[in-house]
Design a protein around this motif. Structure first.
Motif, mmCIF file in Angstrom:
data_model
loop_
_atom_site.group_PDB
_atom_site.id
_atom_site.type_symbol
_atom_site.label_atom_id
_atom_site.label_comp_id
_atom_site.label_asym_id
_atom_site.label_seq_id
_atom_site.Cartn_x
_atom_site.Cartn_y
_atom_site.Cartn_z
ATOM 1 N N VAL A 17 49.524 32.303 41.646
ATOM 2 C CA VAL A 17 49.774 33.447 42.529
ATOM 3 C C VAL A 17 48.482 34.243 42.722
ATOM 4 O O VAL A 17 48.131 34.617 43.851
ATOM 5 C CB VAL A 17 50.885 34.348 41.961
ATOM 6 N N ALA A 18 47.771 34.510 41.619
ATOM 7 C CA ALA A 18 46.513 35.254 41.714
ATOM 8 C C ALA A 18 45.521 34.539 42.622
ATOM 9 O O ALA A 18 44.859 35.167 43.462
ATOM 10 C CB ALA A 18 45.920 35.455 40.319
ATOM 11 N N ARG A 19 45.429 33.229 42.483
ATOM 12 C CA ARG A 19 44.533 32.443 43.340
ATOM 13 C C ARG A 19 44.929 32.567 44.805
ATOM 14 O O ARG A 19 44.085 32.793 45.678
ATOM 15 C CB ARG A 19 44.550 30.966 42.942
ATOM 16 N N ALA A 20 46.216 32.391 45.068
ATOM 17 C CA ALA A 20 46.697 32.392 46.450
ATOM 18 C C ALA A 20 46.472 33.734 47.132
ATOM 19 O O ALA A 20 46.313 33.794 48.362
ATOM 20 C CB ALA A 20 48.178 32.030 46.484
ATOM 21 N N CYS A 21 46.437 34.806 46.341
ATOM 22 C CA CYS A 21 46.249 36.147 46.900
ATOM 23 C C CYS A 21 44.781 36.526 47.056
ATOM 24 O O CYS A 21 44.471 37.635 47.494
ATOM 25 C CB CYS A 21 46.958 37.179 46.027
ATOM 26 N N GLY A 22 43.882 35.626 46.674
ATOM 27 C CA GLY A 22 42.464 35.871 46.896
ATOM 28 C C GLY A 22 41.715 36.533 45.762
ATOM 29 O O GLY A 22 40.584 36.989 45.957
ATOM 30 N N ALA A 23 42.321 36.599 44.569
ATOM 31 C CA ALA A 23 41.627 37.194 43.426
ATOM 32 C C ALA A 23 40.406 36.361 43.052
ATOM 33 O O ALA A 23 40.294 35.176 43.399
ATOM 34 C CB ALA A 23 42.573 37.308 42.237
ATOM 35 N N ASP A 24 39.497 36.984 42.314
ATOM 36 C CA ASP A 24 38.261 36.311 41.919
ATOM 37 C C ASP A 24 38.400 35.544 40.608
ATOM 38 O O ASP A 24 37.510 34.767 40.238
ATOM 39 C CB ASP A 24 37.141 37.348 41.785
ATOM 40 N N GLY A 25 39.476 35.746 39.907
ATOM 41 C CA GLY A 25 39.748 35.112 38.629
ATOM 42 C C GLY A 25 40.943 35.817 38.026
ATOM 43 O O GLY A 25 41.611 36.618 38.692
ATOM 44 N N LYS A 30 28.092 46.902 50.851
ATOM 45 C CA LYS A 30 27.914 46.696 49.415
ATOM 46 C C LYS A 30 28.816 45.553 48.990
ATOM 47 O O LYS A 30 29.932 45.408 49.487
ATOM 48 C CB LYS A 30 28.291 47.965 48.645
ATOM 49 N N THR A 31 28.346 44.740 48.056
ATOM 50 C CA THR A 31 29.193 43.683 47.522
ATOM 51 C C THR A 31 30.374 44.323 46.798
ATOM 52 O O THR A 31 30.187 45.155 45.911
ATOM 53 C CB THR A 31 28.402 42.809 46.540
ATOM 54 N N PRO A 32 31.597 43.961 47.158
ATOM 55 C CA PRO A 32 32.746 44.587 46.502
ATOM 56 C C PRO A 32 32.884 44.094 45.061
ATOM 57 O O PRO A 32 32.394 43.014 44.716
ATOM 58 C CB PRO A 32 33.935 44.133 47.356
ATOM 59 N N PRO A 33 33.540 44.864 44.212
ATOM 60 C CA PRO A 33 33.730 44.425 42.836
ATOM 61 C C PRO A 33 34.629 43.195 42.755
ATOM 62 O O PRO A 33 35.488 42.973 43.619
ATOM 63 C CB PRO A 33 34.401 45.634 42.167
ATOM 64 N N ALA A 34 34.418 42.392 41.734
ATOM 65 C CA ALA A 34 35.275 41.238 41.476
ATOM 66 C C ALA A 34 36.608 41.724 40.902
ATOM 67 O O ALA A 34 36.634 42.613 40.046
ATOM 68 C CB ALA A 34 34.598 40.290 40.497
ATOM 69 N N VAL A 35 37.697 41.139 41.372
ATOM 70 C CA VAL A 35 39.039 41.554 40.956
ATOM 71 C C VAL A 35 39.681 40.464 40.111
ATOM 72 O O VAL A 35 39.788 39.308 40.532
ATOM 73 C CB VAL A 35 39.923 41.856 42.175
ATOM 74 N N PHE A 36 40.135 40.867 38.908
ATOM 75 C CA PHE A 36 40.788 39.959 37.978
ATOM 76 C C PHE A 36 42.170 40.508 37.616
ATOM 77 O O PHE A 36 42.278 41.425 36.793
ATOM 78 C CB PHE A 36 39.972 39.806 36.700
ATOM 79 N N PRO A 37 43.247 39.994 38.205
ATOM 80 C CA PRO A 37 44.573 40.373 37.722
ATOM 81 C C PRO A 37 44.717 40.008 36.245
ATOM 82 O O PRO A 37 44.247 38.953 35.811
ATOM 83 C CB PRO A 37 45.522 39.546 38.596
ATOM 84 N N VAL A 38 45.359 40.882 35.500
ATOM 85 C CA VAL A 38 45.611 40.646 34.074
ATOM 86 C C VAL A 38 47.041 40.141 33.943
ATOM 87 O O VAL A 38 47.998 40.868 34.217
ATOM 88 C CB VAL A 38 45.393 41.923 33.255
ATOM 89 N N ILE A 39 47.186 38.900 33.519
ATOM 90 C CA ILE A 39 48.496 38.252 33.416
ATOM 91 C C ILE A 39 48.998 38.392 31.987
ATOM 92 O O ILE A 39 48.346 37.924 31.040
ATOM 93 C CB ILE A 39 48.394 36.781 33.827
ATOM 94 N N HIS A 40 50.138 39.047 31.844
ATOM 95 C CA HIS A 40 50.755 39.219 30.528
ATOM 96 C C HIS A 40 51.543 37.962 30.195
ATOM 97 O O HIS A 40 52.472 37.593 30.912
ATOM 98 C CB HIS A 40 51.664 40.444 30.524
ATOM 99 N N HIS A 41 51.180 37.312 29.112
ATOM 100 C CA HIS A 41 51.749 36.013 28.759
ATOM 101 C C HIS A 41 53.192 36.141 28.290
ATOM 102 O O HIS A 41 53.501 36.906 27.374
ATOM 103 C CB HIS A 41 50.904 35.376 27.657
ATOM 104 N N LEU A 42 54.056 35.383 28.917
ATOM 105 C CA LEU A 42 55.453 35.256 28.497
ATOM 106 C C LEU A 42 55.704 33.869 27.929
ATOM 107 O O LEU A 42 56.167 33.721 26.799
ATOM 108 C CB LEU A 42 56.382 35.512 29.683
ATOM 109 N N ASP A 43 55.391 32.855 28.711
ATOM 110 C CA ASP A 43 55.492 31.461 28.281
ATOM 111 C C ASP A 43 54.525 30.664 29.150
ATOM 112 O O ASP A 43 53.971 31.173 30.128
ATOM 113 C CB ASP A 43 56.919 30.927 28.400
#
Length: 224
Positions: free
Chosen positions: A26-34, A3-16
């Protein structure tokens, strides 16, 4: 069963700006989808400008927005103005009773913009209790949204049975409680995963080892 796995989107809490832009890398380097960007400190105007830059610099890596301080219709239009085609809202004007006026306006906007994906909170934490999560998800999908649900609080996972029943009709996203240890039992019934606490090192920083492990569990779930 493949089955196609779900797309994973880390939620980045904005600081600056520097931190948010770095965490996208970091999210890109770890293989996230967005990634999704959110501010819990009412800095949505600043966040929009950071998003504009991030989208320009990452045109092959989808970046979504959740603008907590802005009404849902305005939030979607503001996100579109900076180039985002992914917008998530806790209240997008849909529940098991159907669509509100805002929900109907957003549905029309989604249908007029095929590249726009709206993640609409249903049976969602800190919202009024939803007696019929399955019906709410069905109304969201019929409106052209991705129904997005959660457990009963930040970092709390919903029951597996809730996700199985809500996901049986098609697209379904989850936005709380997923960790490298539990995501595999949910992944088969999801199309999208929005994850923060479960892969975090601090409130504002991803733990790369956790996100890499999370991605591995999600990808391996295709064999379940």
């Amino acid at each position: 069963m493949s089955k196609t796995p779900p797309a994973v989107f880390p939620v980045i809490h904005h600081l600056d700006a520097d931190t948010t832009l770095s965490e996208i890398m970091v999210a890109r380097a770890c293989g996230a989808d967005g990634a999704f960007l959110i501010s819990h400190h009412s800095a949505d105007r600043e966040l929009l400008e950071v998003a504009r830059r991030a989208i320009h610099e990452n045109d092959d890596f989808p970046i979504g927005l959740n603008l907590l301080s802005v009404p849902c219709v305005q939030a979607v239009k503001m996100a579109m103005d900076v180039g985002s085609t992914l917008v998530w809202g806790d209240d997008m004007g849909v529940d098991s009773k159907g669509l509100t006026a805002d929900g109907r306006e957003l549905s029309a906007l989604a249908r007029a913009n095929p590249l726009l994906t709206l993640f609409a909170g249903v049976a969602f934490k800190y919202r009024p209790h939803e007696d019929d999560p399955v019906g709410a998800a069905a109304h969201a999908r019929a409106a052209g949204f991705v129904p997005t649900t959660s457990g009963d609080g930040t970092g709390h996972a919903p029951t597996v049975s809730k996700i199985k029943s809500m996901g049986a009709g098609g697209a379904l996203a989850i936005a709380s409680g997923m960790t490298p240890d539990n995501v595999r039992q949910y992944a088969h019934d999801l199309t999208h995963i929005l994850v923060a606490t479960g892969v975090a090192r601090t409130e504002y920083h991803i733990d790369p080892s956790k996100l890499i492990a999370f991605m591995a569990q999600v990808r391996d779930s295709r064999q379940d």
